[in-house]
Write an enzyme that holds these catalytic residues in place. Structure first.
Site, PDB file in Angstrom:
ATOM      1  N   ASP A  61       0.762  -1.041   0.061  1.00  0.00           N
ATOM      2  CA  ASP A  61      -0.025   0.387  -0.326  1.00  0.00           C
ATOM      3  C   ASP A  61       0.560   0.697  -0.257  1.00  0.00           C
ATOM      4  OD1 ASP A  61      -2.292   1.476  -0.089  1.00  0.00           O
ATOM      5  OD2 ASP A  61      -1.963   1.907   2.152  1.00  0.00           O
ATOM      6  N   GLY A  66       1.250   6.397  -2.045  1.00  0.00           N
ATOM      7  CA  GLY A  66       1.173   6.304  -0.383  1.00  0.00           C
ATOM      8  C   GLY A  66       0.234   5.912  -0.176  1.00  0.00           C
ATOM      9  N   ASP A  68      -2.541   4.645   1.415  1.00  0.00           N
ATOM     10  CA  ASP A  68      -4.003   5.348   0.931  1.00  0.00           C
ATOM     11  C   ASP A  68      -4.959   4.316   1.139  1.00  0.00           C
ATOM     12  OD1 ASP A  68      -3.027   4.478  -1.163  1.00  0.00           O
ATOM     13  OD2 ASP A  68      -3.995   6.112  -2.819  1.00  0.00           O
ATOM     14  N   SER A  70      -4.827   2.542  -1.375  1.00  0.00           N
ATOM     15  CA  SER A  70      -5.155   1.899  -2.216  1.00  0.00           C
ATOM     16  C   SER A  70      -4.931   0.443  -3.357  1.00  0.00           C
ATOM     17  CB  SER A  70      -4.216   2.606  -3.943  1.00  0.00           C
ATOM     18  OG  SER A  70      -3.005   2.662  -3.156  1.00  0.00           O
ATOM     19  N   ASN A  88       1.159  -9.377  -7.271  1.00  0.00           N
ATOM     20  CA  ASN A  88      -0.048 -10.347  -6.283  1.00  0.00           C
ATOM     21  C   ASN A  88       0.244 -11.105  -5.642  1.00  0.00           C
ATOM     22  OD1 ASN A  88      -1.237 -11.096  -7.911  1.00  0.00           O
ATOM     23  ND2 ASN A  88      -2.944 -10.455  -7.897  1.00  0.00           N
ATOM     24  N   PRO A 155       9.495  -2.514  -5.695  1.00  0.00           N
ATOM     25  CA  PRO A 155      10.883  -3.629  -6.537  1.00  0.00           C
ATOM     26  C   PRO A 155      10.541  -4.439  -6.524  1.00  0.00           C
ATOM     27  CG  PRO A 155      10.087  -2.854  -3.798  1.00  0.00           C
ATOM     28  CD  PRO A 155       9.565  -2.372  -4.537  1.00  0.00           C
ATOM     29  N   HIS A 185      11.171  -9.874   6.154  1.00  0.00           N
ATOM     30  CA  HIS A 185      11.403 -11.248   5.637  1.00  0.00           C
ATOM     31  C   HIS A 185      11.289 -12.630   6.588  1.00  0.00           C
ATOM     32  CE1 HIS A 185      11.551  -9.212   0.535  1.00  0.00           C
ATOM     33  NE2 HIS A 185      10.719  -9.933   1.593  1.00  0.00           N
ATOM     34  N   THR A 186      11.092 -11.727   7.676  1.00  0.00           N
ATOM     35  CA  THR A 186      11.633 -12.713   8.594  1.00  0.00           C
ATOM     36  C   THR A 186      10.174 -13.847   8.714  1.00  0.00           C
ATOM     37  OG1 THR A 186      12.475 -13.110  11.349  1.00  0.00           O
ATOM     38  CG2 THR A 186      10.545 -11.548  10.505  1.00  0.00           C
ATOM     39  N   ASP A 237      11.563 -17.630   5.706  1.00  0.00           N
ATOM     40  CA  ASP A 237      12.808 -18.609   6.734  1.00  0.00           C
ATOM     41  C   ASP A 237      12.610 -19.397   7.870  1.00  0.00           C
ATOM     42  OD1 ASP A 237      12.497 -17.664   9.524  1.00  0.00           O
ATOM     43  OD2 ASP A 237      13.280 -16.146   9.685  1.00  0.00           O
ATOM     44  N   ASP A 244      12.054 -12.727  13.820  1.00  0.00           N
ATOM     45  CA  ASP A 244      13.223 -12.638  15.092  1.00  0.00           C
ATOM     46  C   ASP A 244      13.732 -12.139  13.974  1.00  0.00           C
ATOM     47  OD1 ASP A 244      13.613 -15.064  12.942  1.00  0.00           O
ATOM     48  OD2 ASP A 244      13.599 -15.972  14.892  1.00  0.00           O
TER      49      ASP A 244
HETATM   50  C1  HEM Z   1      12.964  -4.661  -0.737  1.00  0.00           C
HETATM   51  C2  HEM Z   1      12.477  -5.165  -1.514  1.00  0.00           C
HETATM   52  C3  HEM Z   1      11.201  -6.077  -1.020  1.00  0.00           C
HETATM   53  C4  HEM Z   1      10.843  -7.718  -2.622  1.00  0.00           C
HETATM   54  C5  HEM Z   1      12.230  -7.550  -3.789  1.00  0.00           C
HETATM   55  C6  HEM Z   1      10.014  -8.332  -1.577  1.00  0.00           C
HETATM   56  C7  HEM Z   1       9.672  -8.764  -2.692  1.00  0.00           C
HETATM   57  C8  HEM Z   1       8.633 -10.290  -2.081  1.00  0.00           C
HETATM   58  C9  HEM Z   1       8.453 -11.040  -2.697  1.00  0.00           C
HETATM   59  C10 HEM Z   1       9.049 -11.615  -4.179  1.00  0.00           C
HETATM   60  C11 HEM Z   1       7.522 -12.523  -1.840  1.00  0.00           C
HETATM   61  C12 HEM Z   1       7.025 -13.233  -1.970  1.00  0.00           C
HETATM   62  C13 HEM Z   1       5.753 -13.862  -2.453  1.00  0.00           C
HETATM   63  C14 HEM Z   1       5.475 -14.648  -3.526  1.00  0.00           C
HETATM   64  O1  HEM Z   1       6.051 -15.337  -3.755  1.00  0.00           O
HETATM   65  O2  HEM Z   1       4.750 -15.323  -2.143  1.00  0.00           O
HETATM   66  C15 HEM Z   1       7.698 -10.904  -1.019  1.00  0.00           C
HETATM   67  C16 HEM Z   1       6.963 -11.431   0.562  1.00  0.00           C
HETATM   68  C17 HEM Z   1       6.693 -10.666   1.355  1.00  0.00           C
HETATM   69  N1  HEM Z   1       7.398  -9.636   2.168  1.00  0.00           N
HETATM   70 FE1  HEM Z   1       8.709  -8.585   0.438  1.00  0.00          FE
HETATM   71  N2  HEM Z   1       9.762  -7.196  -0.752  1.00  0.00           N
HETATM   72  C18 HEM Z   1      10.199  -6.362  -0.588  1.00  0.00           C
HETATM   73  C19 HEM Z   1      10.315  -6.110   0.720  1.00  0.00           C
HETATM   74  C20 HEM Z   1       9.615  -6.243   1.582  1.00  0.00           C
HETATM   75  C21 HEM Z   1       8.929  -5.501   3.177  1.00  0.00           C
HETATM   76  C22 HEM Z   1       9.602  -3.864   3.133  1.00  0.00           C
HETATM   77  C23 HEM Z   1       8.020  -5.836   3.613  1.00  0.00           C
HETATM   78  C24 HEM Z   1       7.479  -5.232   5.169  1.00  0.00           C
HETATM   79  C25 HEM Z   1       8.088  -4.679   5.465  1.00  0.00           C
HETATM   80  C26 HEM Z   1       7.790  -6.737   3.031  1.00  0.00           C
HETATM   81  C27 HEM Z   1       7.027  -7.558   3.378  1.00  0.00           C
HETATM   82  C28 HEM Z   1       6.970  -9.413   3.188  1.00  0.00           C
HETATM   83  C29 HEM Z   1       5.897 -10.235   3.705  1.00  0.00           C
HETATM   84  C30 HEM Z   1       5.603 -10.271   5.126  1.00  0.00           C
HETATM   85  C31 HEM Z   1       6.143 -11.470   2.548  1.00  0.00           C
HETATM   86  C32 HEM Z   1       5.084 -12.834   3.637  1.00  0.00           C
HETATM   87  C33 HEM Z   1       4.151 -12.557   2.779  1.00  0.00           C
HETATM   88  C34 HEM Z   1       3.292 -13.468   2.923  1.00  0.00           C
HETATM   89  O3  HEM Z   1       3.313 -14.555   3.415  1.00  0.00           O
HETATM   90  O4  HEM Z   1       1.534 -13.679   2.625  1.00  0.00           O
HETATM   91  N3  HEM Z   1       8.725  -7.403   1.813  1.00  0.00           N
HETATM   92  N4  HEM Z   1       8.266 -10.003  -0.827  1.00  0.00           N
HETATM   93  C1  LIG Z   2      -4.104 -11.516  -9.143  1.00  0.00           C
HETATM   94  O1  LIG Z   2      -3.719 -11.149 -10.098  1.00  0.00           O
HETATM   95  C2  LIG Z   2      -4.503 -12.014 -10.800  1.00  0.00           C
HETATM   96  C3  LIG Z   2      -4.027 -11.362 -12.915  1.00  0.00           C
HETATM   97  O2  LIG Z   2      -3.191 -10.911 -13.062  1.00  0.00           O
HETATM   98  C4  LIG Z   2      -5.789 -12.072 -10.518  1.00  0.00           C
HETATM   99  O3  LIG Z   2      -6.399 -13.421 -11.483  1.00  0.00           O
HETATM  100  C5  LIG Z   2      -6.042 -13.004  -9.334  1.00  0.00           C
HETATM  101  O4  LIG Z   2      -6.955 -13.265  -8.608  1.00  0.00           O
HETATM  102  C6  LIG Z   2      -5.557 -12.398  -8.197  1.00  0.00           C
HETATM  103  N1  LIG Z   2      -5.010 -12.254  -6.755  1.00  0.00           N
HETATM  104  C7  LIG Z   2      -5.898 -11.933  -5.874  1.00  0.00           C
HETATM  105  C8  LIG Z   2      -5.369 -12.676  -4.506  1.00  0.00           C
HETATM  106  O5  LIG Z   2      -6.312 -10.479  -6.109  1.00  0.00           O
END
Ligand code: HEM
Ligand SMILES: *[C@@H]1O[C@H](CO)[C@@H](O)[C@H](O)[C@H]1NC(C)=O
Ligand SMILES: *[C@@H]1O[C@H](CO)[C@@H](O)[C@H](O)[C@H]1NC(C)=O
Length: 312
Positions: A61, A66, A68, A70, A88, A155, A185-186, A237, A244
């Site tokens: 978000d 920002g 918001d 969205s 997503n 990113p 990513h913990t 992790d 942690d």
């Molecule tokens: C630095 C740039 C970042 C990148 C490139 C990035 C990328 C990603 C990607 C690719 C995933 C896995 C999505 C999937 O395959 O399901 C992920 C998961 C996650 N990211 Fe990041 N992330 C970034 C920063 C952050 C930040 C700033 C936070 C929060 C402070 C965050 C929190 C999380 C969490 C909690 C998950 C796990 C989500 C879940 O289990 O539902 N990430 N991230």
């Molecule tokens: C993610 O996007 C796809 C299409 O790009 C859509 O079909 C899917 O429902 C979306 N998933 C969520 C969780 O909103």
């Protein structure tokens, strides 16, 4: 002179934005914090994936238009919203915000923004996972625009350190914020698609990214063969429900999933900070709190939505 005026105007456009405060709802909705906490806790009790989902949702978000809300808007007619944009894949648990909003609306209708509810839910998620607590500044407004195409501004997991630095700097966030917030990513889970390019056909010379620990890479390949099941993936992790500092230790062991994670080793400044966090959970959680408050203070909206999924 006109350039100066123009930049002053632009500056004031951005800063006329909402100023936030911890006691914003003290008079108008004194129970908002406990109502949101209850909705998050109830959901997390039956679904352990909820805290990670809400933390990531808040990050998404804030990085687009920002903080918001969205990210919470549903697609409507021809307009494809952020939640239906390409990266997503792990956004889920929107129902938790709906439940929190329902509870808050019945206590104080029309007062609390969805963006504030999401910021509170992200903080509560960290606390529920054993992480630090903090006062969430409030008073955000909800936006009226959500575009799937804008999720490309997030990113990517393939980003190198200079791309990450730029993406954060565009939002007023520093390298220190990058290192601390990456610690999110913990928690949580990643699908194979997010790191597959590191374990298959990495480049013309090698199949596997040489910056991955070989036995870790081998275990990832087992779970994510060239053709894996759609929902296949791994925890971010091994202690992925506990907030942690393990993530930072894993970076040095070359056992993190994304190039964007291991990129934190590529500048002396970020590497030193990652080492500090690997050595001290306290140093990490302090820095995380500071950077979360910074990230979640990027404001953008105009209204207080009645329903978090649709504009008023
Ligand atoms: C630095 C740039 C970042 C990148 C490139 C990035 C990328 C990603 C990607 C690719 C995933 C896995 C999505 C999937 O395959 O399901 C992920 C998961 C996650 N990211 Fe990041 N992330 C970034 C920063 C952050 C930040 C700033 C936070 C929060 C402070 C965050 C929190 C999380 C969490 C909690 C998950 C796990 C989500 C879940 O289990 O539902 N990430 N991230
Ligand atoms: C993610 O996007 C796809 C299409 O790009 C859509 O079909 C899917 O429902 C979306 N998933 C969520 C969780 O909103
Ligand atoms: C990062 O990637 C960009 C775009 O591919 C490239 O221009 C830049 O040189 C890279 N930076 C580093 C430090 O590798």
């Amino acid at each position: 002179m006109s350039a100066l005026l123009a930049s002053l105007l632009i500056f004031s456009l951005f800063t006329s934005a909402t100023s936030l405060s911890s006691n914003y709802y003290a008079k108008t909705c004194p129970n908002v914090e406990s109502l949101v906490r209850k909705a998050v806790r109830d959901a997390a009790t039956s679904d352990k994936k909820v805290p990670a989902a809400l933390l990531r949702m808040h990050f998404h978000d804030c990085f687009i238009r920002g903080c918001d809300a969205s990210v919470l808007l549903d697609s409507k007619g021809k307009n494809k919203a952020e939640k239906d944009g390409p990266p997503n894949i792990s956004l889920h648990a929107f129902y938790v915000i709906d439940n929190a909003k329902k509870a808050v609306e019945s206590a104080c209708p029309g007062i609390v923004s969805c963006a504030d509810i999401l910021a509170l839910a992200a903080r509560d998620s960290v606390v529920l996972s054993g992480g630090p607590s903090w006062d969430v500044p409030k008073g955000r407004k909800d936006g009226r625009t959500s575009l799937a195409s804008e999720t490309l501004q997030l990113p990517f997991p393939t980003f190198n350190i200079s791309q990450l630095q730029k993406s954060f700097a565009q939002r007023g966030l520093s390298l220190d914020d990058l290192v601390a917030l990456s610690g999110g990513h913990t928690l949580g889970f990643s699908h194979c698609s997010s790191f597959k390019s590191r374990i298959h056909n990495f480049n013309s010379v090698t199949d596997v990214d040489p910056s991955l620990n070989p036995s870790f890479a081998a275990s990832l390949k087992k779970i994510c063969p060239v053709k894996n099941a759609k929902n296949a993936g791994v925890p971010m992790d091994p202690s992925s429900t506990s907030f942690d500092n393990k993530y930072y230790k894993l970076i040095f062991q070359k056992k993190v999933l994304f190039s964007s994670d291991k990129a934190l080793l590529d500048l002396p400044k970020t590497r030193n900070l990652a080492a500090k966090f690997a050595g001290s959970k306290y140093a990490f959680t302090n820095a995380f709190v500071n950077s979360m408050i910074k990230m979640s203070s990027i404001t953008g909206g105009q209204e207080v939505r009645k329903n978090c999924r649709v504009v008023n």
